[in-house]
Design a protein around this motif. Structure first.
Motif, short mmCIF file in Angstrom:
data_model
loop_
_atom_site.label_atom_id
_atom_site.label_comp_id
_atom_site.label_asym_id
_atom_site.label_seq_id
_atom_site.Cartn_x
_atom_site.Cartn_y
_atom_site.Cartn_z
N UNK A 175 47.12 37.56 30.53
CA UNK A 175 47.82 38.63 30.51
C UNK A 175 47.62 40.08 30.51
N UNK A 176 47.59 40.76 30.91
CA UNK A 176 47.44 42.46 30.19
C UNK A 176 47.41 42.50 28.92
N UNK A 177 48.31 41.84 28.51
CA UNK A 177 48.18 42.36 26.66
C UNK A 177 47.61 41.51 26.36
N UNK A 178 47.29 40.41 26.19
CA UNK A 178 46.38 39.43 25.90
C UNK A 178 44.81 40.12 25.64
N UNK A 179 44.65 40.35 27.51
CA UNK A 179 43.68 41.39 27.87
C UNK A 179 43.15 41.90 27.08
N UNK A 236 35.09 44.51 33.98
CA UNK A 236 35.55 43.89 35.42
C UNK A 236 37.01 44.06 34.55
N UNK A 237 37.17 42.44 33.64
CA UNK A 237 38.01 42.14 32.88
C UNK A 237 39.02 43.88 31.52
N UNK A 238 38.50 43.91 31.37
CA UNK A 238 38.44 45.41 30.45
C UNK A 238 39.04 46.66 31.60
N UNK A 239 37.91 46.53 32.44
CA UNK A 239 38.35 47.73 33.99
C UNK A 239 40.21 47.09 34.47
N UNK A 240 40.11 45.74 34.69
CA UNK A 240 41.32 45.57 35.12
C UNK A 240 42.78 45.51 34.27
N UNK A 270 45.52 48.51 35.05
CA UNK A 270 46.59 47.88 35.00
C UNK A 270 47.33 46.74 35.56
N UNK A 271 46.56 45.90 35.54
CA UNK A 271 47.05 44.58 36.12
C UNK A 271 48.24 43.81 35.20
N UNK A 272 48.89 43.35 35.51
CA UNK A 272 49.59 42.26 34.95
C UNK A 272 49.12 41.04 34.47
N UNK A 273 48.59 40.52 35.35
CA UNK A 273 47.68 39.22 35.02
C UNK A 273 46.34 38.99 35.68
N UNK A 274 45.15 38.49 35.58
CA UNK A 274 44.48 37.66 36.30
C UNK A 274 43.68 36.75 35.81
#
Ligand SMILES: CC(C)(COP(=O)(O)OP(=O)(O)OC[C@H]1O[C@@H](n2cnc3c(N)ncnc32)[C@H](O)[C@@H]1OP(=O)(O)O)[C@@H](O)C(=O)NCCC(=O)NCCS
Length: 175
Positions: free
Chosen positions: A165-169, A113-117, A122-126
């Protein structure tokens, strides 16, 4: 319709026919640990309607977690829409039937789910919102690389906010 697959799991959108199984899960106090408590069938039906609506309108939503080998629906993992300290946030949430705890299933689902996000949506943050006593949930969050951000009060309860955040994810993709 987005369906995610992992080694052991299918993560698929919920549908109206899931109401009986979901109501059974949400009536179980273990499934509902660290929440406002078990839900009635009517409450579950209203919750399911929201979840299906989010899917229908292209908004991030929860997936049904189904064991691939026997097609059993064992819980949910996916996105919930929350407001925390006045900010709109997208949470990765997960709950499983207790018979399926401690087999790495939530981690396997939440990682996908994290990789899908970040990769697809392209979510900015979860974030994840976790009661300080919820050791298992905290471990899942840590195992998928979420980072502790702060402690707050959410719906009247002390709550740890884990965030990514997206770049961390994206850097953690697959791991
Ligand atoms: C949280 C939940 C989804 C975890 O699902 P799961 O499939 O059992 O999680 P995993 O097996 O992937 O990982 C659980 C981790 O917690 C650890 N753990 C579980 N209970 C623990 C405890 N009481 N003390 C210490 N560690 C514990 C496990 O050892 C494992 O960590 P490890 O891989 O480092 O050994 C499941 O416990 C659940 O549905 N709980 C009720 C609902 C809930 O709390 N949801 C989260 C709300 S924020």
């Amino acid at each position: 319709m987005v369906i995610l697959e992992t080694a052991r799991l299918t993560l698929r959108p919920f549908r109206e026919e899931d109401v009986d199984l979901l109501a059974e899960l949400m009536a179980n106090p273990d499934f509902m640990r660290f929440s406002l408590g078990p839900k009635t069938r009517e409450q579950t039906a209203a919750f399911l309607e929201n979840v299906i609506d989010w899917h229908r309108t292209g908004s991030p939503s929860l997936f049904a977690v189904v064991i691939r080998s026997d097609h059993v629906l064992v819980g949910y993992c996916g996105f919930l829409h929350q407001e925390v300290d006045g900010e709109k946030e997208i949470e990765i949430g997960y709950r499983l039937h207790p018979d399926y705890w401690n087999r790495g299933i939530a981690t396997e689902a939440a990682r996908k789910v994290r990789d899908h996000a970040f990769g697809d949506l392209k979510l900015p943050r979860v974030i994840s919102l976790i009661h300080p006593d919820n050791v298992a949930s905290r471990r899942v969050s840590e195992k998928i690389g979420m980072l502790f951000e702060r402690q707050t009060v959410f719906k009247g309860f002390p709550t740890l906010v884990f965030a990514l955040r997206r770049e961390q994810g994206l850097a953690k993709r697959g791991a």
